[in-house]
Design a protein around this motif. Structure first.
Motif, mmCIF file in Angstrom:
data_model
loop_
_atom_site.group_PDB
_atom_site.id
_atom_site.type_symbol
_atom_site.label_atom_id
_atom_site.label_comp_id
_atom_site.label_asym_id
_atom_site.label_seq_id
_atom_site.Cartn_x
_atom_site.Cartn_y
_atom_site.Cartn_z
ATOM 1 N N GLU A 244 0.834 -1.204 0.000
ATOM 2 C CA GLU A 244 0.000 0.000 0.000
ATOM 3 C C GLU A 244 0.865 1.250 0.000
ATOM 4 N N GLN A 245 1.932 1.241 0.790
ATOM 5 C CA GLN A 245 2.834 2.394 0.843
ATOM 6 C C GLN A 245 3.536 2.608 -0.494
ATOM 7 N N ILE A 246 3.916 1.526 -1.142
ATOM 8 C CA ILE A 246 4.582 1.621 -2.443
ATOM 9 C C ILE A 246 3.654 2.256 -3.470
ATOM 10 N N ILE A 247 2.414 1.787 -3.520
ATOM 11 C CA ILE A 247 1.450 2.318 -4.491
ATOM 12 C C ILE A 247 1.134 3.780 -4.180
ATOM 13 N N GLU A 248 0.993 4.110 -2.907
ATOM 14 C CA GLU A 248 0.731 5.497 -2.525
ATOM 15 C C GLU A 248 1.851 6.417 -2.988
ATOM 16 N N ALA A 249 3.093 5.978 -2.808
ATOM 17 C CA ALA A 249 4.246 6.784 -3.222
ATOM 18 C C ALA A 249 4.288 6.932 -4.738
ATOM 19 N N GLN A 250 3.977 5.871 -5.443
ATOM 20 C CA GLN A 250 3.987 5.917 -6.908
ATOM 21 C C GLN A 250 2.907 6.857 -7.431
#
Length: 341
Positions: A244-250
């Protein structure tokens, strides 16, 4: 979620074990039910005059017994829902989840474990949830998201995003993928209720996996998890929250943070694109998404604006023209002549 199940009474722990092992619910579902039922137990203890001087969030629930649960009435449940609505400003969707947790638990108590004589919440109604079109990324936004992925684990993150956008899998299904689940151009997923299904990998997915595998090999060399497809920097299976954090950052890098997109919205995006551009039959889409009921799939197949415009233009009446002013005048004059006769 970090939940201390040791603080729960044995009757609740037994229920959680039942839905996790017998019913096959995911750990995230169990954790969600645990939080909802903890709130109900605290409310019940406070309502019965116990722990009246204690802050609600600090009320221990390990003293809850089957005898106390036998005293629960339908009114107690509705008062609890009213309480959480006023104190926590819960949305109807959240209250509906709490109702599901309560109904499931008391069904277990009465029908499965036979700890209580009857289920007092049989008639408990689920709050009406407003149905609205879920958000999804356009094709241009998908391209922007994929083209802005960078960083130390670019190949891994690109592969994760590509699978989400092309296969429509759930977050829990993504993080549970093992390398052995990939066979040529197919991928085995473990969905809700421990139900397995096979999805096909297109060229984009296969290329992304091929580019990521050398990176994975380096991560696995220093870790203990030799099976998981997606690994973190420690070489262990990547967690759902980390994805979730990865997608949010992207999304932020692609300038899409303000639209309220999430990992689940990528699943919806995949379904929408397959339905609109691939002309996929809804029952095929149901199989791809792993839905038990066709009605659930229909949420993912809302008609696009272009399709609605085309539908309106295709009606046989779409080319009719109103009568000319001259014709209307002549018609009115004829009517006046008839009246004057």
């Amino acid at each position: 979620m970090n939940i201390s199940y040791e603080a729960y009474p044995s009757v609740l722990r037994d229920y959680f074990f039942y839905i996790r092992t017998i019913k096959g619910r995911s750990q995230r579902t169990v954790d969600g039910y645990a939080i909802d039922l903890r709130g109900f137990c605290r409310f019940l203890l406070k309502q019965r005059g116990l722990f009246s001087d204690c802050e609600f969030s600090e009320i221990p629930i390990d003293s809850v017994t089957v005898d106390l649960l036998k005293t629960v009435t339908l009114s107690d449940a509705y008062e609890y829902l009213h309480f959480v609505s006023d104190s926590c400003d819960n949305l109807p969707k959240t209250r509906a989840r709490k109702v599901s947790a309560l109904k499931s638990f008391f069904h277990y108590l009465s029908e499965k474990s036979h700890l209580i004589d009857y289920n007092p919440l049989t008639e408990l109604e689920v709050p009406a949830v407003k149905k609205s079109l879920p958000k999804y990324l356009t094709l241009e936004q998908c391209y922007a998201l994929l083209s802005n992925i960078d960083g130390e684990f670019r190949e891994r993150d690109y592969c994760i995003t590509t699978l989400l956008l092309n296969c429509g899998m759930r977050l829990s299904e993504l993080v549970s993928i093992d390398c052995a689940d990939i066979h040529e151009n197919t991928l085995k997923l473990l969905g809700k209720g421990n139900k397995e299904r096979i999805v096909y990998l297109n060229d984009a997915c296969l290329s992304a996996i091929e580019a990521y595998l050398p990176v994975r090999a380096k991560l696995a060399a220093n870790g203990k998890d030799k099976n998981a497809l997606f690994l973190n920097r420690r070489g262990t299976r990547i967690g759902a929250r980390r994805v979730e954090q990865i997608i949010e950052a992207q999304l932020a890098k692609a300038g899409l943070a303000q639209y309220g997109f999430s990992v689940h919205k990528l699943r919806h995006t995949a379904a929408t694109i397959m339905y609109q551009y691939g002309h996929v039959d809804i029952r095929i889409l149901q199989e791809i998404l792993g839905h038990a009921n066709l009605g659930t799939t229909q949420i993912y197949t809302h008609i696009s604006d272009d399709q609605m415009e085309k539908a309106v233009k295709s009606t046989p009446l779409s080319n009719l023209q109103p009568p000319s002013p001259a014709s209307k005048k002549t018609s009115d004059e004829n009517a006046d002549d008839e009246e004057n006769k």
